[in-house]
Design a protein around this motif. Structure first.
Motif, PDB file in Angstrom:
ATOM      1  N   VAL A 265       0.837  -1.193   0.000  1.00  0.00           N
ATOM      2  CA  VAL A 265       0.000   0.000   0.000  1.00  0.00           C
ATOM      3  C   VAL A 265       0.876   1.249   0.000  1.00  0.00           C
ATOM      4  O   VAL A 265       1.675   1.455   0.919  1.00  0.00           O
ATOM      5  N   LEU A 266       0.742   2.056  -1.041  1.00  0.00           N
ATOM      6  CA  LEU A 266       1.340   3.389  -1.085  1.00  0.00           C
ATOM      7  C   LEU A 266       0.235   4.331  -1.537  1.00  0.00           C
ATOM      8  O   LEU A 266      -0.214   4.272  -2.680  1.00  0.00           O
ATOM      9  N   LEU A 267      -0.215   5.179  -0.644  1.00  0.00           N
ATOM     10  CA  LEU A 267      -1.423   5.954  -0.868  1.00  0.00           C
ATOM     11  C   LEU A 267      -1.359   6.798  -2.135  1.00  0.00           C
ATOM     12  O   LEU A 267      -2.373   7.012  -2.800  1.00  0.00           O
ATOM     13  N   TYR A 268      -0.152   7.243  -2.485  1.00  0.00           N
ATOM     14  CA  TYR A 268      -0.008   8.156  -3.620  1.00  0.00           C
ATOM     15  C   TYR A 268      -0.310   7.486  -4.959  1.00  0.00           C
ATOM     16  O   TYR A 268      -0.493   8.182  -5.966  1.00  0.00           O
ATOM     17  N   GLY A 269      -0.392   6.167  -4.995  1.00  0.00           N
ATOM     18  CA  GLY A 269      -0.695   5.474  -6.238  1.00  0.00           C
ATOM     19  C   GLY A 269      -2.028   4.759  -6.239  1.00  0.00           C
ATOM     20  O   GLY A 269      -2.332   4.010  -7.165  1.00  0.00           O
ATOM     21  N   VAL A 270      -2.839   4.979  -5.211  1.00  0.00           N
ATOM     22  CA  VAL A 270      -4.128   4.300  -5.108  1.00  0.00           C
ATOM     23  C   VAL A 270      -5.102   4.849  -6.156  1.00  0.00           C
ATOM     24  O   VAL A 270      -5.130   6.052  -6.429  1.00  0.00           O
ATOM     25  N   ARG A 271      -5.911   3.971  -6.743  1.00  0.00           N
ATOM     26  CA  ARG A 271      -6.892   4.395  -7.736  1.00  0.00           C
ATOM     27  C   ARG A 271      -7.892   5.371  -7.122  1.00  0.00           C
ATOM     28  O   ARG A 271      -8.301   5.202  -5.963  1.00  0.00           O
ATOM     29  N   PRO A 272      -8.310   6.392  -7.868  1.00  0.00           N
ATOM     30  CA  PRO A 272      -9.210   7.408  -7.314  1.00  0.00           C
ATOM     31  C   PRO A 272     -10.482   6.838  -6.696  1.00  0.00           C
ATOM     32  O   PRO A 272     -10.930   7.323  -5.649  1.00  0.00           O
ATOM     33  N   THR A 273     -11.073   5.834  -7.317  1.00  0.00           N
ATOM     34  CA  THR A 273     -12.301   5.263  -6.756  1.00  0.00           C
ATOM     35  C   THR A 273     -12.046   4.601  -5.411  1.00  0.00           C
ATOM     36  O   THR A 273     -12.859   4.709  -4.486  1.00  0.00           O
ATOM     37  N   ASP A 274     -10.898   3.916  -5.286  1.00  0.00           N
ATOM     38  CA  ASP A 274     -10.561   3.282  -4.013  1.00  0.00           C
ATOM     39  C   ASP A 274     -10.234   4.339  -2.961  1.00  0.00           C
ATOM     40  O   ASP A 274     -10.617   4.204  -1.791  1.00  0.00           O
ATOM     41  N   LEU A 275      -9.504   5.377  -3.379  1.00  0.00           N
ATOM     42  CA  LEU A 275      -9.166   6.439  -2.447  1.00  0.00           C
ATOM     43  C   LEU A 275     -10.429   7.112  -1.916  1.00  0.00           C
ATOM     44  O   LEU A 275     -10.535   7.417  -0.719  1.00  0.00           O
TER      45      LEU A 275
END
Length: 323
Positions: A265-275
């Motif tokens: 998990v690296l928040l900066y690369g999470v998909r917008p829908t998941d974020l």
């Protein structure tokens, strides 16, 4: 406005300065926030130090997280309004204006309304730590109801919110810490069972409480592999959100035998829908009063160097600037 800026990466004392710069105006889809708290995460000092990227093209105002009040709304923004108290996340991600300033301009969705009764200190603590914790737990409260969760480093920022979010969802929570002081912090967050991993028999104590866990929120995979695999089984998911100086060697056969899933998990690369789902879960937990602030150390904006150095040196709790 006054802002902390750096124009090249390097040691805090060499590259950080507080300057007067022009306050930005919000563009389409953006809001401007008058900052009341600017919280510092490890990635903030690592980015400034040059460990995660390159020098900024012009200048960079650091810090991803914070709290404040919206004072201007850009075109096309319909779900935010001036005077609204908000907590911020990923403010400096792809954006020149982080929260280490009197004002910050950022995409409206990264400024999340803070409900009445929630403190600015809590708002500033949320951001990257709480949203990371939500993503590690998959923002799926129904799946966690009745589950057993192991949180490594329960006194850390992500660990704190992983405990609270898991408890809010109905899980029972085991956590590991390195001292009695940190154990008290983890208990205050709601952990059901706390183990000092530096004491002999830590693995046996955890297994005595739960032979198998459903989720593991992991801060140090290499150091904790034996413990994680000792309580992993079919369906166990290990979410790793931090790295170590040396990459661990994975015992592939043991992982295969356990049928566990390893996820990074690296928040900066999470998909917008998941974020968005992660943020929504955190927002709901705040509204329900389920999340609490970390112990805070506060600095003035002019003391940004000392504040970043405190985080770099491993300060416990949350270090934040009060502009």
């Amino acid at each position: 406005m006054k802002a902390a800026v750096y124009r090249k990466t390097g040691p805090a004392a060499d590259v950080l300065a507080v300057e007067e710069i022009e306050a930005p105006d919000p563009g389409p889809g953006q809001v401007r926030v008058r900052i009341t708290r600017s919280a510092i995460n490890p990635t903030d000092w690592k980015t400034r130090a040059g460990l995660t990227g390159r020098d900024p093209e012009d200048f960079q105002v650091p810090h991803q997280d914070g709290a404040g009040v919206i004072d201007a709304v850009g075109p096309d923004v319909t779900d935010r309004e001036t005077g609204q108290s908000v907590w911020l996340h990923l403010a400096a991600f792809g954006n020149q204006f982080g929260t280490a300033a009197e004002y910050c301009v950022l995409p409206a969705e990264r400024a999340v309304p803070l409900p009445d009764g929630a403190s600015e200190d809590l708002g500033a603590c949320l951001g990257v730590p709480a949203v990371t914790a939500a993503h590690c737990l998959r923002a799926d409260p129904e799946a966690l109801d009745g589950a057993t969760v192991l949180v490594a480093g329960g006194a850390g920022a992500v660990g704190h919110y992983a405990i609270e979010l898991a408890k809010y969802a109905g899980a029972r929570v085991i956590t590991t810490v390195s001292s009695e002081e940190k154990g008290e912090l983890a208990r205050a967050a709601g952990a059901d069972f706390v183990v000092n991993y530096r004491e002999a028999g830590a693995i046996e104590r955890v297994r005595g409480y739960a032979e198998r866990v459903d989720r593991i929120v992991e801060v140090a995979l290499g150091a904790n592999l034996d413990l994680d695999l000792a309580v992993a089984g079919a369906g166990t998911e290990i979410a790793v959100y931090a790295n170590e100086p040396n990459d661990p060697v994975l015992p592939v056969r043991r992982f295969m035998t356990s049928n566990a899933t390893l996820r990074f998990v690296l928040l900066y690369g999470v998909r917008p829908t998941d974020l968005a789902a992660d943020v929504a879960w955190v927002r709901g937990a705040v509204a329900a009063g389920a999340l609490t602030p970390l112990p805070a150390s506060t600095f003035g904006l002019d003391d940004v160097v000392a504040a970043q150095e405190a985080v770099e040196n491993g300060a416990v709790g949350k270090v934040m600037l009060v502009p």
